[in-house]
Design an enzyme around this catalytic site. Structure first.
Site, PDB file in Angstrom:
ATOM      1  N   LYS A 214       8.320  -4.627  -1.076  1.00 24.87           N
ATOM      2  CA  LYS A 214       9.054  -5.532  -1.950  1.00 24.87           C
ATOM      3  C   LYS A 214      10.641  -5.268  -1.742  1.00 24.87           C
ATOM      4  O   LYS A 214      10.979  -4.539  -1.190  1.00 24.87           O
ATOM      5  CB  LYS A 214       9.128  -5.169  -3.670  1.00 24.87           C
ATOM      6  CG  LYS A 214       7.489  -5.576  -4.096  1.00 24.87           C
ATOM      7  CD  LYS A 214       7.233  -5.542  -5.502  1.00 24.87           C
ATOM      8  CE  LYS A 214       6.060  -5.980  -5.999  1.00 24.87           C
ATOM      9  NZ  LYS A 214       5.840  -5.473  -7.441  1.00 24.87           N
ATOM     10  N   ARG A 249       0.080   0.764  -5.626  1.00 30.72           N
ATOM     11  CA  ARG A 249      -0.706  -0.342  -5.228  1.00 30.72           C
ATOM     12  C   ARG A 249       0.044  -0.788  -3.895  1.00 30.72           C
ATOM     13  O   ARG A 249       1.229  -0.945  -3.764  1.00 30.72           O
ATOM     14  CB  ARG A 249      -0.810  -1.575  -6.280  1.00 30.72           C
ATOM     15  CG  ARG A 249      -1.080  -2.879  -5.749  1.00 30.72           C
ATOM     16  CD  ARG A 249      -0.913  -4.040  -7.029  1.00 30.72           C
ATOM     17  NE  ARG A 249      -1.392  -5.078  -6.752  1.00 30.72           N
ATOM     18  CZ  ARG A 249      -0.742  -6.277  -5.861  1.00 30.72           C
ATOM     19  NH1 ARG A 249       0.506  -5.999  -5.634  1.00 30.72           N
ATOM     20  NH2 ARG A 249      -1.352  -7.272  -5.762  1.00 30.72           N
TER      21      ARG A 249
END
Length: 269
Positions: A214, A249
Protein backbone atom coordinates in the site's frame (compact mmCIF):
# COMPACT_ATOMS: atom_id res chain seq x y z
CA UNK A 1 -4.26 -22.64 29.85
CA UNK A 2 -5.38 -23.29 26.27
CA UNK A 3 -4.27 -20.70 23.69
CA UNK A 4 -6.70 -18.25 22.17
CA UNK A 5 -8.01 -19.30 18.76
CA UNK A 6 -9.48 -17.73 15.65
CA UNK A 7 -12.47 -19.80 14.59
CA UNK A 8 -12.77 -19.95 10.81
CA UNK A 9 -15.59 -22.34 10.02
CA UNK A 10 -14.31 -25.89 10.56
CA UNK A 11 -10.79 -24.52 11.02
CA UNK A 12 -9.54 -23.51 14.47
CA UNK A 13 -6.35 -21.47 14.33
CA UNK A 14 -4.53 -21.31 17.69
CA UNK A 15 -3.04 -17.85 18.11
CA UNK A 16 0.39 -19.20 18.95
CA UNK A 17 2.09 -18.04 15.75
CA UNK A 18 1.52 -15.64 12.88
CA UNK A 19 -0.81 -16.75 10.09
CA UNK A 20 -0.19 -15.61 6.52
CA UNK A 21 -3.25 -14.84 4.40
CA UNK A 22 -2.55 -14.86 0.67
CA UNK A 23 -4.40 -12.33 -1.50
CA UNK A 24 -6.22 -13.66 -4.57
CA UNK A 25 -7.81 -10.80 -6.51
CA UNK A 26 -10.28 -12.03 -9.12
CA UNK A 27 -10.62 -8.51 -10.50
CA UNK A 28 -9.57 -6.49 -13.53
CA UNK A 29 -8.60 -3.37 -11.56
CA UNK A 30 -6.87 -4.18 -8.26
CA UNK A 31 -3.89 -1.88 -7.74
CA UNK A 32 -1.17 -4.55 -7.82
CA UNK A 33 -2.39 -7.66 -9.61
CA UNK A 34 -5.61 -6.65 -11.33
CA UNK A 35 -6.45 -8.88 -14.28
CA UNK A 36 -3.96 -11.67 -13.60
CA UNK A 37 -6.43 -14.10 -12.08
CA UNK A 38 -9.77 -13.28 -13.71
CA UNK A 39 -9.74 -16.71 -15.37
CA UNK A 40 -10.91 -19.25 -12.74
CA UNK A 41 -8.23 -21.76 -13.76
CA UNK A 42 -5.52 -19.13 -13.28
CA UNK A 43 -6.99 -18.17 -9.92
CA UNK A 44 -7.01 -21.75 -8.66
CA UNK A 45 -3.44 -22.32 -9.84
CA UNK A 46 -2.34 -19.17 -8.01
CA UNK A 47 -4.07 -20.44 -4.86
CA UNK A 48 -2.21 -23.75 -5.18
CA UNK A 49 1.04 -21.85 -5.58
CA UNK A 50 0.37 -19.80 -2.44
CA UNK A 51 -0.46 -22.98 -0.52
CA UNK A 52 2.87 -24.50 -1.59
CA UNK A 53 4.61 -21.33 -0.43
CA UNK A 54 3.11 -21.69 3.03
CA UNK A 55 -0.08 -19.65 3.05
CA UNK A 56 -2.43 -20.45 5.93
CA UNK A 57 -5.54 -18.82 4.42
CA UNK A 58 -6.56 -17.59 0.97
CA UNK A 59 -8.48 -14.30 0.73
CA UNK A 60 -10.54 -14.10 -2.48
CA UNK A 61 -11.84 -10.75 -3.69
CA UNK A 62 -14.16 -10.11 -6.62
CA UNK A 63 -14.18 -6.32 -6.28
CA UNK A 64 -11.31 -3.89 -5.94
CA UNK A 65 -11.47 -1.50 -2.97
CA UNK A 66 -8.41 0.50 -4.02
CA UNK A 67 -8.66 4.31 -3.59
CA UNK A 68 -11.11 5.71 -6.12
CA UNK A 69 -12.66 2.36 -7.03
CA UNK A 70 -16.05 2.16 -8.75
CA UNK A 71 -18.39 -0.28 -6.98
CA UNK A 72 -19.91 -3.13 -8.94
CA UNK A 73 -23.16 -4.95 -8.18
CA UNK A 74 -23.36 -7.94 -5.84
CA UNK A 75 -24.34 -10.10 -8.80
CA UNK A 76 -21.27 -9.11 -10.82
CA UNK A 77 -18.98 -9.56 -7.84
CA UNK A 78 -20.36 -13.04 -7.20
CA UNK A 79 -20.13 -14.00 -10.87
CA UNK A 80 -16.37 -13.41 -10.72
CA UNK A 81 -15.77 -15.66 -7.73
CA UNK A 82 -18.60 -18.23 -7.81
CA UNK A 83 -16.44 -20.92 -9.42
CA UNK A 84 -13.26 -19.87 -7.64
CA UNK A 85 -14.40 -20.16 -4.03
CA UNK A 86 -15.31 -23.89 -4.01
CA UNK A 87 -12.46 -24.76 -6.37
CA UNK A 88 -9.83 -23.10 -4.16
CA UNK A 89 -11.24 -24.72 -1.02
CA UNK A 90 -11.11 -28.13 -2.71
CA UNK A 91 -7.67 -27.60 -4.28
CA UNK A 92 -5.90 -26.31 -1.16
CA UNK A 93 -7.85 -27.51 1.88
CA UNK A 94 -7.09 -24.12 3.45
CA UNK A 95 -9.60 -21.76 5.02
CA UNK A 96 -11.02 -19.58 2.24
CA UNK A 97 -11.85 -15.98 3.07
CA UNK A 98 -14.06 -13.86 0.84
CA UNK A 99 -13.47 -10.12 0.76
CA UNK A 100 -16.92 -8.57 0.33
CA UNK A 101 -19.14 -5.90 1.85
CA UNK A 102 -22.32 -7.37 0.35
CA UNK A 103 -24.35 -9.59 2.74
CA UNK A 104 -25.87 -11.46 -0.22
CA UNK A 105 -22.41 -12.32 -1.56
CA UNK A 106 -21.33 -13.36 1.94
CA UNK A 107 -24.20 -15.84 2.19
CA UNK A 108 -23.44 -17.26 -1.26
CA UNK A 109 -19.75 -17.57 -0.37
CA UNK A 110 -20.45 -19.45 2.86
CA UNK A 111 -22.77 -21.82 1.01
CA UNK A 112 -19.96 -22.41 -1.51
CA UNK A 113 -17.41 -23.36 1.15
CA UNK A 114 -15.88 -20.12 2.43
CA UNK A 115 -14.77 -20.13 6.06
CA UNK A 116 -14.19 -16.39 6.61
CA UNK A 117 -15.92 -13.18 5.55
CA UNK A 118 -13.64 -10.13 5.30
CA UNK A 119 -15.72 -6.93 5.31
CA UNK A 120 -13.91 -3.64 4.72
CA UNK A 121 -16.99 -1.70 5.84
CA UNK A 122 -16.88 -3.12 9.35
CA UNK A 123 -19.79 -5.58 9.64
CA UNK A 124 -22.92 -3.50 9.87
CA UNK A 125 -26.27 -4.97 10.99
CA UNK A 126 -27.10 -6.66 7.66
CA UNK A 127 -23.70 -8.34 7.42
CA UNK A 128 -23.88 -9.49 11.03
CA UNK A 129 -27.29 -11.01 10.29
CA UNK A 130 -25.91 -12.70 7.17
CA UNK A 131 -23.18 -14.57 9.07
CA UNK A 132 -24.71 -14.97 12.53
CA UNK A 133 -26.11 -18.44 11.89
CA UNK A 134 -22.82 -19.80 10.59
CA UNK A 135 -19.52 -20.56 12.31
CA UNK A 136 -17.41 -18.47 9.94
CA UNK A 137 -14.62 -16.17 10.97
CA UNK A 138 -15.34 -12.45 10.65
CA UNK A 139 -12.60 -10.00 9.73
CA UNK A 140 -13.90 -6.62 10.86
CA UNK A 141 -12.04 -3.69 9.32
CA UNK A 142 -12.18 -0.09 10.47
CA UNK A 143 -13.14 1.72 7.26
CA UNK A 144 -12.55 5.39 7.99
CA UNK A 145 -11.80 6.36 11.58
CA UNK A 146 -9.67 9.49 11.70
CA UNK A 147 -8.82 12.47 13.88
CA UNK A 148 -7.69 12.83 17.48
CA UNK A 149 -5.95 9.84 19.03
CA UNK A 150 -6.19 7.44 16.10
CA UNK A 151 -5.44 4.31 18.14
CA UNK A 152 -8.08 5.17 20.73
CA UNK A 153 -10.64 5.89 18.03
CA UNK A 154 -9.96 2.64 16.15
CA UNK A 155 -10.08 0.65 19.38
CA UNK A 156 -13.42 2.29 20.24
CA UNK A 157 -14.74 1.23 16.83
CA UNK A 158 -13.57 -2.34 17.47
CA UNK A 159 -15.22 -2.39 20.89
CA UNK A 160 -18.47 -1.17 19.36
CA UNK A 161 -18.37 -3.91 16.70
CA UNK A 162 -17.49 -6.53 19.32
CA UNK A 163 -20.57 -5.56 21.32
CA UNK A 164 -22.74 -5.65 18.20
CA UNK A 165 -21.35 -9.02 17.12
CA UNK A 166 -21.90 -10.56 20.53
CA UNK A 167 -25.43 -9.17 20.49
CA UNK A 168 -25.95 -11.08 17.23
CA UNK A 169 -24.69 -14.30 18.83
CA UNK A 170 -21.23 -14.23 17.27
CA UNK A 171 -18.57 -15.53 19.66
CA UNK A 172 -15.46 -13.50 20.38
CA UNK A 173 -13.23 -16.25 18.94
CA UNK A 174 -14.85 -15.78 15.53
CA UNK A 175 -13.74 -12.13 15.36
CA UNK A 176 -10.56 -10.74 13.86
CA UNK A 177 -10.01 -6.98 13.82
CA UNK A 178 -8.16 -5.04 11.11
CA UNK A 179 -7.30 -1.34 11.64
CA UNK A 180 -7.79 -0.57 7.95
CA UNK A 181 -4.43 0.73 6.83
CA UNK A 182 -4.96 3.00 3.81
CA UNK A 183 -8.69 3.43 4.35
CA UNK A 184 -9.76 6.97 5.26
CA UNK A 185 -6.63 7.73 7.28
CA UNK A 186 -3.70 10.08 6.92
CA UNK A 187 -0.14 8.88 6.39
CA UNK A 188 0.74 9.76 9.97
CA UNK A 189 -2.29 7.86 11.29
CA UNK A 190 -1.41 4.79 9.22
CA UNK A 191 2.15 4.81 10.58
CA UNK A 192 0.90 5.16 14.15
CA UNK A 193 -1.45 2.20 13.72
CA UNK A 194 1.33 0.08 12.23
CA UNK A 195 3.66 0.93 15.09
CA UNK A 196 1.17 0.45 17.94
CA UNK A 197 -0.83 -2.73 17.49
CA UNK A 198 -0.95 -3.10 21.27
CA UNK A 199 -3.06 0.06 21.54
CA UNK A 200 -5.84 -1.18 19.25
CA UNK A 201 -5.82 -4.94 19.79
CA UNK A 202 -8.94 -6.27 21.53
CA UNK A 203 -8.40 -8.87 24.24
CA UNK A 204 -9.45 -12.36 23.23
CA UNK A 205 -9.81 -11.54 19.52
CA UNK A 206 -7.45 -12.09 16.61
CA UNK A 207 -5.77 -9.11 14.94
CA UNK A 208 -4.95 -8.74 11.24
CA UNK A 209 -2.53 -6.30 9.65
CA UNK A 210 -2.98 -5.66 5.94
CA UNK A 211 -0.48 -3.15 4.53
CA UNK A 212 0.89 -5.17 1.61
CA UNK A 213 2.36 -2.82 -1.03
CA UNK A 214 0.00 0.00 0.00
CA UNK A 215 0.96 3.66 -0.32
CA UNK A 216 2.29 3.86 3.23
CA UNK A 217 4.95 1.28 2.33
CA UNK A 218 6.34 3.63 -0.31
CA UNK A 219 6.02 6.92 1.55
CA UNK A 220 9.43 6.84 3.24
CA UNK A 221 11.28 5.07 0.44
CA UNK A 222 11.03 7.56 -2.40
CA UNK A 223 7.53 6.41 -3.44
CA UNK A 224 8.60 3.51 -5.66
CA UNK A 225 5.94 1.81 -7.80
CA UNK A 226 3.80 -0.92 -6.25
CA UNK A 227 6.01 -3.59 -7.80
CA UNK A 228 9.00 -2.40 -5.76
CA UNK A 229 7.42 -2.20 -2.30
CA UNK A 230 8.06 -5.71 -1.01
CA UNK A 231 10.97 -4.82 1.33
CA UNK A 232 8.96 -2.04 2.99
CA UNK A 233 5.94 -4.36 3.25
CA UNK A 234 8.04 -6.94 5.08
CA UNK A 235 9.32 -4.23 7.42
CA UNK A 236 5.92 -2.92 8.44
CA UNK A 237 4.38 -6.38 8.81
CA UNK A 238 7.34 -7.54 10.92
CA UNK A 239 6.88 -4.52 13.18
CA UNK A 240 3.18 -5.32 13.47
CA UNK A 241 3.88 -8.96 14.36
CA UNK A 242 6.32 -7.90 17.05
CA UNK A 243 3.58 -5.60 18.33
CA UNK A 244 1.06 -8.43 18.56
CA UNK A 245 -0.56 -8.97 15.14
CA UNK A 246 -1.81 -12.55 14.64
CA UNK A 247 -2.36 -12.51 10.87
CA UNK A 248 -0.88 -10.62 7.92
CA UNK A 249 -2.61 -10.27 4.56
CA UNK A 250 -0.07 -10.34 1.74
CA UNK A 251 0.56 -10.50 -2.00
CA UNK A 252 3.97 -12.18 -1.59
CA UNK A 253 3.42 -15.35 0.39
CA UNK A 254 6.84 -17.00 0.25
CA UNK A 255 8.66 -13.93 1.52
CA UNK A 256 5.97 -13.13 4.09
CA UNK A 257 6.12 -16.63 5.57
CA UNK A 258 9.89 -16.43 6.02
CA UNK A 259 9.62 -12.99 7.64
CA UNK A 260 6.79 -14.13 9.91
CA UNK A 261 8.71 -17.17 11.15
CA UNK A 262 11.65 -14.94 12.06
CA UNK A 263 9.39 -12.40 13.74
CA UNK A 264 7.68 -15.20 15.69
CA UNK A 265 11.09 -16.37 16.96
CA UNK A 266 11.95 -12.84 18.05
CA UNK A 267 8.59 -12.43 19.76
CA UNK A 268 8.99 -15.71 21.66
CA UNK A 269 12.40 -14.64 22.91
Amino acid sequence: MEPLVFQAGKHRLPLTRTYVMGILNVTPDSFFDGGRYLDPAAAVERAREMAREGADLIDIGGQSTRPGYSPISPEEEWSRIAQVVPAVEKATGLPVSVDTFYPWVARKALEAGASVINDVTGFGPEMLAAVAGSDCGCIVMDPATTGGDICARVRAFFQDRLQAAQGAGIARERLCFDPGIGFGKTLEENVTLLAHVERTKVEGCAFLMAASRKRVTGAFCGNPPFTERLPATLAVHTAAILGGADLVRVHDVKEAVQAARMADALRRS
